[in-house]
Motif scaffolding. Structure first.
Motif, mmCIF file in Angstrom:
data_model
loop_
_atom_site.group_PDB
_atom_site.id
_atom_site.type_symbol
_atom_site.label_atom_id
_atom_site.label_comp_id
_atom_site.label_asym_id
_atom_site.label_seq_id
_atom_site.Cartn_x
_atom_site.Cartn_y
_atom_site.Cartn_z
ATOM 1 N N ALA A 24 0.835 -1.209 0.000
ATOM 2 C CA ALA A 24 0.000 0.000 0.000
ATOM 3 C C ALA A 24 0.867 1.257 0.000
ATOM 4 C CB ALA A 24 -0.926 0.009 1.214
ATOM 5 N N TYR A 25 0.460 2.235 -0.819
ATOM 6 C CA TYR A 25 1.163 3.510 -0.912
ATOM 7 C C TYR A 25 0.162 4.658 -0.812
ATOM 8 C CZ TYR A 25 5.217 0.912 -2.640
ATOM 9 O OH TYR A 25 6.266 0.040 -2.764
ATOM 10 N N LEU A 26 0.616 5.762 -0.217
ATOM 11 C CA LEU A 26 -0.148 7.008 -0.242
ATOM 12 C C LEU A 26 0.656 8.024 -1.023
ATOM 13 C CD1 LEU A 26 -2.349 9.022 0.521
ATOM 14 C CD2 LEU A 26 -1.192 9.380 2.718
ATOM 15 N N PHE A 27 0.165 8.381 -2.215
ATOM 16 C CA PHE A 27 0.774 9.425 -3.032
ATOM 17 C C PHE A 27 0.112 10.747 -2.657
ATOM 18 C CE2 PHE A 27 2.126 6.724 -6.993
ATOM 19 C CZ PHE A 27 2.956 5.988 -6.175
ATOM 20 N N TYR A 28 0.887 11.682 -2.127
ATOM 21 C CA TYR A 28 0.293 12.956 -1.723
ATOM 22 C C TYR A 28 1.134 14.133 -2.215
ATOM 23 C CZ TYR A 28 3.763 13.346 2.083
ATOM 24 O OH TYR A 28 4.929 13.451 2.794
ATOM 25 N N GLY A 29 0.484 15.262 -2.338
ATOM 26 C CA GLY A 29 1.113 16.466 -2.862
ATOM 27 C C GLY A 29 0.057 17.322 -3.527
ATOM 28 N N PRO A 30 0.427 18.477 -4.075
ATOM 29 C CA PRO A 30 -0.548 19.387 -4.686
ATOM 30 C C PRO A 30 -1.349 18.728 -5.807
ATOM 31 C CG PRO A 30 1.588 20.445 -4.448
ATOM 32 C CD PRO A 30 1.798 18.994 -4.136
ATOM 33 N N LYS A 35 0.122 12.653 -9.695
ATOM 34 C CA LYS A 35 0.103 11.551 -8.708
ATOM 35 C C LYS A 35 -0.712 10.371 -9.210
ATOM 36 C CE LYS A 35 -1.765 14.041 -5.454
ATOM 37 N NZ LYS A 35 -1.982 15.260 -6.269
ATOM 38 N N LYS A 36 -1.921 10.648 -9.649
ATOM 39 C CA LYS A 36 -2.787 9.577 -10.141
ATOM 40 C C LYS A 36 -2.217 8.968 -11.419
ATOM 41 C CE LYS A 36 -7.437 8.702 -11.936
ATOM 42 N NZ LYS A 36 -8.731 9.318 -12.317
ATOM 43 N N MET A 37 -1.651 9.786 -12.283
ATOM 44 C CA MET A 37 -1.092 9.289 -13.538
ATOM 45 C C MET A 37 0.052 8.311 -13.281
ATOM 46 S SD MET A 37 0.632 11.352 -16.723
ATOM 47 C CE MET A 37 -0.932 12.074 -17.239
ATOM 48 N N LEU A 38 0.934 8.647 -12.334
ATOM 49 C CA LEU A 38 2.044 7.742 -12.055
ATOM 50 C C LEU A 38 1.543 6.449 -11.416
ATOM 51 C CD1 LEU A 38 5.050 7.261 -12.208
ATOM 52 C CD2 LEU A 38 5.285 8.239 -9.917
ATOM 53 N N ALA A 39 0.548 6.558 -10.538
ATOM 54 C CA ALA A 39 -0.028 5.348 -9.948
ATOM 55 C C ALA A 39 -0.596 4.438 -11.038
ATOM 56 C CB ALA A 39 -1.124 5.730 -8.945
#
Length: 285
Positions: A24-30, A35-39
């Protein structure tokens, strides 16, 4: 096209190549920085043929024809501004416990800060007992709104705002007019998504900024007439205030920015009188 945050991209390429991903990962930032594209690229790359060499899906490796959005091994839950319900998490749980057709089951939960209390608690149980060969990506620009117990069970990955030059180069490659590129990139404040939105609607954006400049100098009669006109159209009101708020980031006086932030918050809630809120803001200009 994914731009910026190359160290994160390179890091995950190595993890994919060595089969070393956590559950599990949490990608966070502006907002609007990929973020969603890299996921999505990571999730799609998990089940690529071996000859892909671990590289993330992109211009060189394009898996979408075989492993596209919500494919047999990939599920995306993206409800936009709406709350993520416990029924959504149950659907996620059922999916992730199925045997993968490829190597992994992957789920992307966008706007994870919209998890309701019951949904967050249900997700916590999934994170505490993750099924084998499954990976969950939580994506959020408001990680502080996610309950700490969920965060503690994720690997945290912080995305930084994009550099202005990176945004300029991307806008230019998409054919944005030269006279618009610089201003859109600056106002985007490190967000490609925001810069693109400004560039695509630049004439309307500039019109709203000019209106605000005029309102600052106008008498109360014009201000109330403007509030009556704009307040009658909820979508126009939200777009106008949003443009004002974006522009205010470059103002030296932040008092007005704080008032705009409050106005933006009020008009996002249906129980308030939006026209009255706009009138109160304009009176204080």
């Amino acid at each position: 096209m994914f731009i910026g945050n190359s160290s994160i991209k390179n890091y995950f390429e190595k993890l994919v190549e060595n089969d070393g991903l956590s559950h599990a990962y949490l990608f966070y930032g502006p907002e609007g920085i990929g973020k969603k594209m890299l996921a999505l690229k990571i999730a799609e790359s998990l089940n690529l043929p071996a000859q892909a060499g671990g590289h993330l899906a992109g211009p060189e490796v394009e898996p979408s024809a075989h492993y596209g959005v919500n494919s047999l091994d990939l599920k995306i839950i993206d409800k936009g501004p709406e709350e993520i319900l416990i029924s959504d998490v149950r659907e996620l749980k059922n999916f992730i416990h199925l045997t993968p057709f490829g190597k992994y089951k992957a789920v992307i939960l966008n706007n994870a800060h919209k998890l309701g209390r019951d949904a967050a608690n249900a997700l916590l149980k999934v994170l505490e007992e993750p099924p084998g060969k499954s990976i969950l990506f939580l994506v959020s620009h408001l990680p502080g709104a996610i309950i700490p117990t969920v965060i503690s069970r994720c690997q945290l990955v912080r995305f930084k705002p994009l550099k202005e030059k990176e945004i300029i180069d991307c806008l230019t490659s998409r054919g944005v007019k030269n006279e618009t590129v610089g201003q859109a990139a600056k106002l985007g404040r490190g967000s490609l998504g925001l810069a693109l939105e400004i560039a695509e609607n630049f004439n309307d954006f500039q019109k709203n900024i000019n209106l605000l400049d005029r309102l600052v100098k106008a008498d109360f009669g014009f201000r109330f007439e403007t509030a009556k006109k704009i307040g009658a159209n909820p979508e126009e009101l939200k777009k106008t205030v949003s443009d004002w708020l974006i522009s205010s980031a470059s103002w030296p006086e932040q008092k007005l920015t704080r008032k705009l932030m409050y106005l933006n918050q009020v008009i996002s809630k249906s129980q308030f009188n939006h026209r009255l809120a706009l009138e109160n803001f304009l009176v204080q200009l």
